[in-house]
Design a protein around this motif. Structure first.
Motif, PDB file in Angstrom:
ATOM      1  N   LEU A 273       0.818  -1.207   0.000  1.00 15.54           N
ATOM      2  CA  LEU A 273       0.000   0.000   0.000  1.00 15.54           C
ATOM      3  C   LEU A 273       0.855   1.261   0.000  1.00 15.54           C
ATOM      4  O   LEU A 273       0.532   2.243  -0.679  1.00 15.54           O
ATOM      5  N   ILE A 274       1.945   1.262   0.765  1.00 15.24           N
ATOM      6  CA  ILE A 274       2.809   2.435   0.812  1.00 15.24           C
ATOM      7  C   ILE A 274       3.434   2.689  -0.550  1.00 15.24           C
ATOM      8  O   ILE A 274       3.456   3.821  -1.050  1.00 15.24           O
ATOM      9  N   ALA A 275       3.961   1.640  -1.185  1.00  9.62           N
ATOM     10  CA  ALA A 275       4.613   1.806  -2.487  1.00  9.62           C
ATOM     11  C   ALA A 275       3.615   2.241  -3.552  1.00  9.62           C
ATOM     12  O   ALA A 275       3.921   3.104  -4.388  1.00  9.62           O
ATOM     13  N   MET A 276       2.429   1.670  -3.544  1.00  9.94           N
ATOM     14  CA  MET A 276       1.430   2.020  -4.549  1.00  9.94           C
ATOM     15  C   MET A 276       0.996   3.476  -4.403  1.00  9.94           C
ATOM     16  O   MET A 276       0.909   4.213  -5.390  1.00  9.94           O
ATOM     17  N   ALA A 277       0.735   3.908  -3.172  1.00 10.95           N
ATOM     18  CA  ALA A 277       0.325   5.295  -2.939  1.00 10.95           C
ATOM     19  C   ALA A 277       1.435   6.258  -3.324  1.00 10.95           C
ATOM     20  O   ALA A 277       1.203   7.273  -3.999  1.00 10.95           O
ATOM     21  N   ALA A 278       2.659   5.960  -2.897  1.00  9.92           N
ATOM     22  CA  ALA A 278       3.774   6.861  -3.164  1.00  9.92           C
ATOM     23  C   ALA A 278       4.042   6.988  -4.651  1.00  9.92           C
ATOM     24  O   ALA A 278       4.183   8.096  -5.185  1.00  9.92           O
ATOM     25  N   ALA A 279       4.140   5.856  -5.336  1.00  9.11           N
ATOM     26  CA  ALA A 279       4.479   5.899  -6.755  1.00  9.11           C
ATOM     27  C   ALA A 279       3.398   6.595  -7.567  1.00  9.11           C
ATOM     28  O   ALA A 279       3.689   7.428  -8.427  1.00  9.11           O
ATOM     29  N   CYS A 280       2.141   6.276  -7.311  1.00  7.98           N
ATOM     30  CA  CYS A 280       1.048   6.867  -8.082  1.00  7.98           C
ATOM     31  C   CYS A 280       0.984   8.374  -7.888  1.00  7.98           C
ATOM     32  O   CYS A 280       1.017   9.144  -8.852  1.00  7.98           O
ATOM     33  N   ALA A 281       0.902   8.808  -6.652  1.00  5.30           N
ATOM     34  CA  ALA A 281       0.718  10.237  -6.383  1.00  5.30           C
ATOM     35  C   ALA A 281       1.960  11.051  -6.733  1.00  5.30           C
ATOM     36  O   ALA A 281       1.861  12.131  -7.344  1.00  5.30           O
ATOM     37  N   LEU A 282       3.142  10.553  -6.386  1.00  5.97           N
ATOM     38  CA  LEU A 282       4.351  11.355  -6.565  1.00  5.97           C
ATOM     39  C   LEU A 282       4.791  11.399  -8.019  1.00  5.97           C
ATOM     40  O   LEU A 282       5.271  12.442  -8.496  1.00  5.97           O
ATOM     41  N   VAL A 283       4.640  10.310  -8.756  1.00  3.35           N
ATOM     42  CA  VAL A 283       4.930  10.353 -10.196  1.00  3.35           C
ATOM     43  C   VAL A 283       3.960  11.300 -10.894  1.00  3.35           C
ATOM     44  O   VAL A 283       4.357  12.126 -11.733  1.00  3.35           O
ATOM     45  N   ALA A 284       2.680  11.193 -10.557  1.00  2.00           N
ATOM     46  CA  ALA A 284       1.677  12.046 -11.205  1.00  2.00           C
ATOM     47  C   ALA A 284       1.959  13.522 -10.965  1.00  2.00           C
ATOM     48  O   ALA A 284       1.951  14.332 -11.894  1.00  2.00           O
ATOM     49  N   VAL A 285       2.208  13.901  -9.719  1.00  2.00           N
ATOM     50  CA  VAL A 285       2.375  15.324  -9.425  1.00  2.00           C
ATOM     51  C   VAL A 285       3.702  15.844  -9.974  1.00  2.00           C
ATOM     52  O   VAL A 285       3.792  17.000 -10.405  1.00  2.00           O
ATOM     53  N   ARG A 286       4.744  14.999  -9.999  1.00  2.00           N
ATOM     54  CA  ARG A 286       6.016  15.462 -10.562  1.00  2.00           C
ATOM     55  C   ARG A 286       5.893  15.749 -12.045  1.00  2.00           C
ATOM     56  O   ARG A 286       6.426  16.745 -12.545  1.00  2.00           O
ATOM     57  N   LEU A 287       5.173  14.892 -12.766  1.00  2.00           N
ATOM     58  CA  LEU A 287       4.994  15.109 -14.192  1.00  2.00           C
ATOM     59  C   LEU A 287       4.027  16.258 -14.475  1.00  2.00           C
ATOM     60  O   LEU A 287       4.192  16.992 -15.453  1.00  2.00           O
ATOM     61  N   TRP A 288       3.030  16.415 -13.622  1.00  2.00           N
ATOM     62  CA  TRP A 288       1.978  17.404 -13.874  1.00  2.00           C
ATOM     63  C   TRP A 288       2.410  18.806 -13.481  1.00  2.00           C
ATOM     64  O   TRP A 288       2.150  19.765 -14.217  1.00  2.00           O
ATOM     65  N   ALA A 289       3.069  18.937 -12.350  1.00  2.00           N
ATOM     66  CA  ALA A 289       3.392  20.272 -11.838  1.00  2.00           C
ATOM     67  C   ALA A 289       4.832  20.695 -12.121  1.00  2.00           C
ATOM     68  O   ALA A 289       5.106  21.884 -12.246  1.00  2.00           O
ATOM     69  N   GLY A 290       5.762  19.736 -12.192  1.00  2.00           N
ATOM     70  CA  GLY A 290       7.135  20.102 -12.512  1.00  2.00           C
ATOM     71  C   GLY A 290       8.109  19.827 -11.390  1.00  2.00           C
ATOM     72  O   GLY A 290       7.809  19.114 -10.426  1.00  2.00           O
ATOM     73  N   ARG A 291       9.286  20.403 -11.511  1.00  2.00           N
ATOM     74  CA  ARG A 291      10.378  20.119 -10.581  1.00  2.00           C
ATOM     75  C   ARG A 291      10.008  20.474  -9.138  1.00  2.00           C
ATOM     76  O   ARG A 291       9.421  21.517  -8.876  1.00  2.00           O
ATOM     77  N   GLY A 292      10.418  19.598  -8.231  1.00  2.00           N
ATOM     78  CA  GLY A 292      10.170  19.822  -6.814  1.00  2.00           C
ATOM     79  C   GLY A 292       8.770  19.476  -6.361  1.00  2.00           C
ATOM     80  O   GLY A 292       8.482  19.507  -5.154  1.00  2.00           O
ATOM     81  N   ALA A 293       7.877  19.137  -7.312  1.00  2.00           N
ATOM     82  CA  ALA A 293       6.479  18.903  -6.941  1.00  2.00           C
ATOM     83  C   ALA A 293       6.316  17.654  -6.090  1.00  2.00           C
ATOM     84  O   ALA A 293       5.454  17.614  -5.206  1.00  2.00           O
ATOM     85  N   LEU A 295       8.461  16.450  -3.887  1.00  2.00           N
ATOM     86  CA  LEU A 295       8.849  16.827  -2.526  1.00  2.00           C
ATOM     87  C   LEU A 295       7.802  17.732  -1.889  1.00  2.00           C
ATOM     88  O   LEU A 295       7.491  17.595  -0.705  1.00  2.00           O
ATOM     89  N   GLY A 296       7.266  18.661  -2.674  1.00  2.00           N
ATOM     90  CA  GLY A 296       6.220  19.540  -2.147  1.00  2.00           C
ATOM     91  C   GLY A 296       4.982  18.771  -1.740  1.00  2.00           C
ATOM     92  O   GLY A 296       4.373  19.052  -0.693  1.00  2.00           O
ATOM     93  N   ALA A 297       4.597  17.779  -2.553  1.00  2.00           N
ATOM     94  CA  ALA A 297       3.422  16.974  -2.224  1.00  2.00           C
ATOM     95  C   ALA A 297       3.654  16.154  -0.960  1.00  2.00           C
ATOM     96  O   ALA A 297       2.763  16.023  -0.113  1.00  2.00           O
ATOM     97  N   ALA A 298       4.876  15.597  -0.813  1.00  2.00           N
ATOM     98  CA  ALA A 298       5.191  14.838   0.405  1.00  2.00           C
ATOM     99  C   ALA A 298       5.161  15.738   1.633  1.00  2.00           C
ATOM    100  O   ALA A 298       4.689  15.329   2.703  1.00  2.00           O
ATOM    101  N   ALA A 299       5.660  16.980   1.486  1.00  2.00           N
ATOM    102  CA  ALA A 299       5.631  17.916   2.606  1.00  2.00           C
ATOM    103  C   ALA A 299       4.192  18.283   2.970  1.00  2.00           C
ATOM    104  O   ALA A 299       3.836  18.367   4.154  1.00  2.00           O
TER     105      ALA A 299
END
Length: 628
Positions: A273-293, A295-299
């Protein structure tokens, strides 16, 4: 005479005990009436706005569009996103509060007797309201090229319809939960089918909010490129980072039993569950919003999720829930994106693999510090495989989500195959995790040594036979719950098959105290003390000294209120209906992302599988919109 007094006392206790098979009808009627009244108010406001007789919604939408992170968005997107955001926060607080109460107090008197139910209900109704507002507010305009036609002159944004659907699905879980309890008894687990409806509808509503944000962007600036670094700047970046962090929170709520330390399923589910949530959300936001996104989403996740733990724990005075960190996974995605941002699907796969391996190692270390049940060597091999599966599936889905929001969805055959493969991989991992056994021929002898303190407490020496029944388990604990607090402490090995408690255990009142053993695929328990429960005709299990009892399935103890006289096919059929509804919601969200992508101007900018203007892989083929 003694028997008559005893029977009378038991009747009194039964009358006073919380119900074990559904809420009292008066509470059901009050809750239904309240929901009906709120729905009527919403309908009146919506109809008044559509006819021009009530200007309130229009004024609120204009105010939302002029301030905050949604500034510059159309009112039909800005106001619903604001309502949905605060509603999700409210529901999240109520959910963790409610879980804490059930762990420490057991079942409640009914839906209106539990204070934590109110923020859940308010939050879920708010999500539904946000979707209805998004569908109702557009008047005299078509809200973007992906909008849905409702009547001849009324079009609604796709994201609004999806948001209303997710909210309705979550709300539907409440009455169905009562029906479920009446048929099958109380299933005191977060992963009961109707409980998953509640948290699944709320958590997945973040995808609908992302779609709505994209539609608002298309309506406000239809010709502007929607890729990282495009003009329009900081507010859009902040808005999308918050959405990515919100999606990370939404996908993480399924882990709550592990956060509190009373999971009723195998430990390998947690890294999945941790890996699925992290990969899905963090890959999506990094591609959608750009650099640093990422880390920003995790914060943002840590701020909100940690804040909820503080509110439920030290502030309200209930249990503290541990918080998965996700910072290592965010760093991994940012590093991978430096080389692979222009190849989103490859980034999803590589990022998911990194999350499932290096991220697994980081979370392994974090659980040793922060969790009541830290990961152990027992799950090292299988847990890594589960984490890799979840990471790859989540990473691919995250990449598809980002590509869809940018109007760069791959060709339909490619997108559908990848999406279906990801769902199939998750389904296979879940099926593997659900395969459990109970060790045969194992018994525990418990010698009690009274300990000082309020109530009856004792240390214990536990001898397992055969001695090798728990050589290197995932956990071997004394667990006591529903006695006003939570007691989860490991047993310390002091000899061959002999263990000692690390803290005195409670043995009176409403406590349910047991030995829990999880080793490989086995999930088992030995009851030490259970109180009588007249509401379900369950006798007491006294803590005699010494006692010798066989290891048994722990579900019979943890979910004591479940009825054992209901045909198995009833449960299978009811679960299949809930599963079908859940798949309908997931597929609908995928359809909505695909619809927005195919009808986006960026979808016409390049041939399939090539880089678009911003170097983004996977642009759609240049088929006219009318043919899509």
């Amino acid at each position: 005479m003694w028997d008559e007094r005893t029977q009378h006392a038991l009747r009194v206790i039964a009358e006073e005990a919380p119900p074990a098979g559904g809420a009292a009808l008066d509470q059901v009627l009050i809750a239904t009436g309240g929901a009906g009244a709120l729905t009527a108010v919403l309908l009146v406001l919506g109809a008044g706005h559509r006819t021009g007789r009530i200007a309130l919604l229009g004024r609120l939408a204009a105010a939302a569009a002029s301030r905050g992170p949604s500034r510059g968005m159309p009112g039909w997107a800005a106001l619903p996103m604001m309502v949905a955001f605060w509603s999700l926060l409210t529901a999240l607080l109520g959910m963790y509060w409610d879980i804490s109460l059930h762990i420490t107090q057991g079942r409640d008197e009914g839906p209106l007797a539990n204070l934590a139910h109110y923020p859940i209900l308010i939050g879920l109704f708010g999500i539904f309201t946000a979707g209805v507002l998004a569908m109702t507010l557009p008047k005299g305009e078509r809200p973007g090229p992906a909008s849905l036609r409702i009547t001849r002159d009324w079009h609604a944004p796709t994201g609004g319809a999806l948001l209303a659907g997710a909210g309705f699905y979550a709300l539907l879980g409440f009455p169905l939960d009562d029906v479920w309890h009446r048929i099958f008894g109380q299933d005191v687990t977060l992963w009961g089918p109707t409980h998953l409806m509640l948290i699944g509808g709320a958590g997945l509503s973040l995808v609908a909010m992302m779609v709505l944000e994209r539609e608002g962007r298309l309506a406000s600036a239809p010709d502007a490129p929607d890729v990282p670094g495009a003009p329009g700047g900081r507010l859009r970046y902040v808005r999308r980072v918050m959405s990515g962090g919100g999606l990370l929170i939404g996908l993480s709520v399924f882990q709550a039993e592990f956060d509190f330390g009373v999971p009723q399923f195998r430990l390998v589910f947690q890294p999945l569950l941790i890996a699925m949530a992290a990969a899905c959300a963090l890959v999506a936001v990094r591609l959608w919003a750009g650099r640093g996104a990422a880390l920003g989403a995790a914060a943002f996740y840590l701020l909100i999720r940690g804040g909820v733990s503080v509110l439920v724990g030290p502030v309200i005075g209930e249990l503290w829930a541990a918080v998965p960190m996700y910072l290592a996974e965010a760093i991994l995605i940012e590093l991978a994106a430096l080389a692979l941002a222009r190849r989103p699907l490859l980034l999803g796969a590589v990022g998911g693999l990194l999350v499932g391996t290096v991220g697994f190692a980081a979370e392994y270390a974090w659980t040793q510090v922060a969790f009541r049940l830290p990961w152990s060597g027992d799950i090292l091999a299988e847990g890594t495989l589960m984490a890799v599966t979840g990471g790859l599936a989540g990473g691919v889905c995250g990449a598809l989500l980002a590509l869809g929001l940018q109007g760069r969805m791959p060709r339909p055959a490619v997108a559908r195959t990848l999406f279906a493969a990801a769902l199939a991989a998750v389904a296979a991992a879940v099926a593997n995790g659900l395969l459990t056994t109970v060790p045969a021929g194992v018994q525990a002898t418990v010698d009690l040594q009274p300990a000082p303190g309020a109530g009856r407490t004792a240390h214990a020496t536990v001898t397992l036979r055969p001695a090798g029944a728990a050589d290197a388990p995932a956990w071997l604990t004394i667990t006591g719950w529903q006695g006003g607090d939570l007691h989860v402490h490991p047993l310390r090995r002091i000899g061959n098959g002999v263990y000692r408690t690390s803290e005195p255990m409670p043995l009176d009142g409403t406590w349910k105290t047991m030995i829990r053993l999880h080793d490989g695929r086995s999930l088992a328990a030995v009851p030490i003390y259970l109180p009588a429960d007249p509401a379900i005709d369950a006798p007491a299990v006294p803590a005699t000294d010494p006692l010798t009892r066989p290891v048994q399935t722990e579900r019979a103890i943890l979910q004591r209120e479940l009825k054992d006289d209901v045909p198995g096919w009833w449960w299978a059929a009811a679960s299949a209906v809930v599963l079908a509804c859940t798949l309908t919601l997931v597929i609908s969200l995928g359809w909505g992302v695909n619809r927005v992508s195919r009808r986006s101007p960026a979808a016409l900018s390049g041939p399939a599988g090539t880089a678009g203007p911003a170097g983004t892989e996977g642009a759609a083929d240049p088929v006219p919109q009318t043919a899509r």
